[in-house]
Design a protein around this motif. Structure first.
Motif, PDB file in Angstrom:
ATOM      1  N   MET A 137     -22.460  12.710 -22.344  1.00 44.40           N
ATOM      2  CA  MET A 137     -23.170  13.482 -21.323  1.00 44.40           C
ATOM      3  C   MET A 137     -24.561  13.904 -21.806  1.00 44.40           C
ATOM      4  O   MET A 137     -25.483  14.035 -21.001  1.00 44.40           O
ATOM      5  CB  MET A 137     -22.339  14.712 -20.951  1.00 44.40           C
ATOM      6  N   ARG A 138     -24.730  14.071 -23.099  1.00 48.63           N
ATOM      7  CA  ARG A 138     -26.052  14.412 -23.643  1.00 48.63           C
ATOM      8  C   ARG A 138     -27.042  13.287 -23.352  1.00 48.63           C
ATOM      9  O   ARG A 138     -28.182  13.532 -22.962  1.00 48.63           O
ATOM     10  CB  ARG A 138     -25.962  14.660 -25.145  1.00 48.63           C
ATOM     11  N   TYR A 139     -26.594  12.056 -23.536  1.00 49.67           N
ATOM     12  CA  TYR A 139     -27.449  10.904 -23.240  1.00 49.67           C
ATOM     13  C   TYR A 139     -27.708  10.802 -21.741  1.00 49.67           C
ATOM     14  O   TYR A 139     -28.823  10.512 -21.304  1.00 49.67           O
ATOM     15  CB  TYR A 139     -26.809   9.611 -23.753  1.00 49.67           C
ATOM     16  N   PHE A 140     -26.660  11.026 -20.946  1.00 51.63           N
ATOM     17  CA  PHE A 140     -26.820  10.991 -19.496  1.00 51.63           C
ATOM     18  C   PHE A 140     -27.862  12.014 -19.046  1.00 51.63           C
ATOM     19  O   PHE A 140     -28.741  11.697 -18.237  1.00 51.63           O
ATOM     20  CB  PHE A 140     -25.476  11.271 -18.812  1.00 51.63           C
ATOM     21  N   ASP A 141     -27.761  13.223 -19.556  1.00 51.44           N
ATOM     22  CA  ASP A 141     -28.719  14.272 -19.179  1.00 51.44           C
ATOM     23  C   ASP A 141     -30.146  13.901 -19.575  1.00 51.44           C
ATOM     24  O   ASP A 141     -31.095  14.157 -18.826  1.00 51.44           O
ATOM     25  CB  ASP A 141     -28.339  15.605 -19.828  1.00 51.44           C
ATOM     26  N   THR A 142     -30.287  13.287 -20.742  1.00 49.54           N
ATOM     27  CA  THR A 142     -31.617  12.874 -21.196  1.00 49.54           C
ATOM     28  C   THR A 142     -32.211  11.834 -20.250  1.00 49.54           C
ATOM     29  O   THR A 142     -33.369  11.949 -19.830  1.00 49.54           O
ATOM     30  CB  THR A 142     -31.551  12.310 -22.620  1.00 49.54           C
ATOM     31  N   TYR A 143     -31.430  10.816 -19.895  1.00 49.78           N
ATOM     32  CA  TYR A 143     -31.925   9.784 -18.986  1.00 49.78           C
ATOM     33  C   TYR A 143     -32.161  10.350 -17.590  1.00 49.78           C
ATOM     34  O   TYR A 143     -33.108   9.961 -16.913  1.00 49.78           O
ATOM     35  CB  TYR A 143     -30.970   8.592 -18.933  1.00 49.78           C
ATOM     36  N   TRP A 144     -31.334  11.287 -17.165  1.00 47.85           N
ATOM     37  CA  TRP A 144     -31.523  11.914 -15.857  1.00 47.85           C
ATOM     38  C   TRP A 144     -32.840  12.687 -15.818  1.00 47.85           C
ATOM     39  O   TRP A 144     -33.573  12.625 -14.833  1.00 47.85           O
ATOM     40  CB  TRP A 144     -30.339  12.838 -15.559  1.00 47.85           C
ATOM     41  N   GLN A 145     -33.136  13.403 -16.895  1.00 38.96           N
ATOM     42  CA  GLN A 145     -34.408  14.127 -16.957  1.00 38.96           C
ATOM     43  C   GLN A 145     -35.588  13.159 -16.980  1.00 38.96           C
ATOM     44  O   GLN A 145     -36.649  13.441 -16.408  1.00 38.96           O
ATOM     45  CB  GLN A 145     -34.445  15.042 -18.182  1.00 38.96           C
ATOM     46  N   MET A 146     -35.413  12.006 -17.643  1.00 38.88           N
ATOM     47  CA  MET A 146     -36.475  10.990 -17.637  1.00 38.88           C
ATOM     48  C   MET A 146     -36.739  10.498 -16.218  1.00 38.88           C
ATOM     49  O   MET A 146     -37.892  10.274 -15.836  1.00 38.88           O
ATOM     50  CB  MET A 146     -36.101   9.816 -18.527  1.00 38.88           C
ATOM     51  N   PHE A 147     -35.666  10.290 -15.444  1.00 39.50           N
ATOM     52  CA  PHE A 147     -35.832   9.908 -14.046  1.00 39.50           C
ATOM     53  C   PHE A 147     -36.661  10.943 -13.293  1.00 39.50           C
ATOM     54  O   PHE A 147     -37.562  10.599 -12.540  1.00 39.50           O
ATOM     55  CB  PHE A 147     -34.471   9.783 -13.351  1.00 39.50           C
ATOM     56  N   ARG A 148     -36.339  12.198 -13.502  1.00 39.89           N
ATOM     57  CA  ARG A 148     -37.042  13.273 -12.795  1.00 39.89           C
ATOM     58  C   ARG A 148     -38.512  13.330 -13.197  1.00 39.89           C
ATOM     59  O   ARG A 148     -39.395  13.500 -12.347  1.00 39.89           O
ATOM     60  CB  ARG A 148     -36.351  14.597 -13.059  1.00 39.89           C
ATOM     61  N   VAL A 149     -38.792  13.174 -14.471  1.00 38.50           N
ATOM     62  CA  VAL A 149     -40.184  13.191 -14.939  1.00 38.50           C
ATOM     63  C   VAL A 149     -40.928  11.968 -14.413  1.00 38.50           C
ATOM     64  O   VAL A 149     -42.096  12.059 -14.006  1.00 38.50           O
ATOM     65  CB  VAL A 149     -40.233  13.266 -16.481  1.00 38.50           C
ATOM     66  N   ALA A 150     -40.254  10.819 -14.385  1.00 38.95           N
ATOM     67  CA  ALA A 150     -40.883   9.604 -13.856  1.00 38.95           C
ATOM     68  C   ALA A 150     -41.260   9.788 -12.393  1.00 38.95           C
ATOM     69  O   ALA A 150     -42.341   9.363 -11.966  1.00 38.95           O
ATOM     70  CB  ALA A 150     -39.949   8.414 -14.019  1.00 38.95           C
ATOM     71  N   LYS A 151     -40.398  10.433 -11.625  1.00 40.94           N
ATOM     72  CA  LYS A 151     -40.722  10.682 -10.220  1.00 40.94           C
ATOM     73  C   LYS A 151     -41.940  11.597 -10.098  1.00 40.94           C
ATOM     74  O   LYS A 151     -42.774  11.404  -9.206  1.00 40.94           O
ATOM     75  CB  LYS A 151     -39.525  11.307  -9.510  1.00 40.94           C
ATOM     76  N   LEU A 152     -42.065  12.563 -10.991  1.00 37.99           N
ATOM     77  CA  LEU A 152     -43.248  13.428 -10.978  1.00 37.99           C
ATOM     78  C   LEU A 152     -44.513  12.628 -11.284  1.00 37.99           C
ATOM     79  O   LEU A 152     -45.571  12.859 -10.690  1.00 37.99           O
ATOM     80  CB  LEU A 152     -43.089  14.569 -11.974  1.00 37.99           C
ATOM     81  N   PHE A 153     -44.405  11.680 -12.228  1.00 40.60           N
ATOM     82  CA  PHE A 153     -45.555  10.817 -12.532  1.00 40.60           C
ATOM     83  C   PHE A 153     -45.910   9.955 -11.321  1.00 40.60           C
ATOM     84  O   PHE A 153     -47.085   9.743 -11.020  1.00 40.60           O
ATOM     85  CB  PHE A 153     -45.274   9.928 -13.748  1.00 40.60           C
ATOM     86  N   PHE A 154     -44.878   9.446 -10.616  1.00 39.25           N
ATOM     87  CA  PHE A 154     -45.146   8.680  -9.402  1.00 39.25           C
ATOM     88  C   PHE A 154     -45.895   9.520  -8.372  1.00 39.25           C
ATOM     89  O   PHE A 154     -46.870   9.064  -7.779  1.00 39.25           O
ATOM     90  CB  PHE A 154     -43.841   8.171  -8.779  1.00 39.25           C
TER      91      PHE A 154
END
Length: 90
Positions: free
Chosen positions: A51-68
């Motif tokens: 779940m730690r890895y899942f949370d990290t990748y999930w946060q990356m998705f959220r940050v990527a959307k902010l960059f978009f």
């Protein structure tokens, strides 16, 4: 009437495109990370919850959307600032 594209116009477009590319790269990295996590291709050390890895990748998705969003806003601003400018005739 033709408008002259200035160095500032090109710089704004370049920065906006770089922000979009960073967002796309981060989104792709997060997607592959989630895929590898789901298909159990990612080696997780013992004692570390997946779940730690899942949370990290999930946060990356959220940050990527902010960059978009930031890249799209920068492109819109660049287009708006170019379209409202009136060049003086030579």
């Amino acid at each position: 009437m033709s408008r002259v594209v200035t160095r500032a116009d090109r710089s704004r477009d370049l920065i906006a495109m770089l922000v979009l590319l960073v967002g796309a790269a981060l989104y792709t990295y997060a997607w592959y990370g989630m895929h590898n996590l789901a298909t159990k291709q990612l080696v997780i050390p013992k004692g570390v919850p997946a779940m730690r890895y899942f949370d990290t990748y999930w946060q990356m998705f959220r940050v990527a959307k902010l960059f978009f969003l930031a890249g799209a806003a920068a492109l819109a601003w660049s287009f708006w600032s170019f379209s409202r400018r009136v060049d003086k005739p030579a």
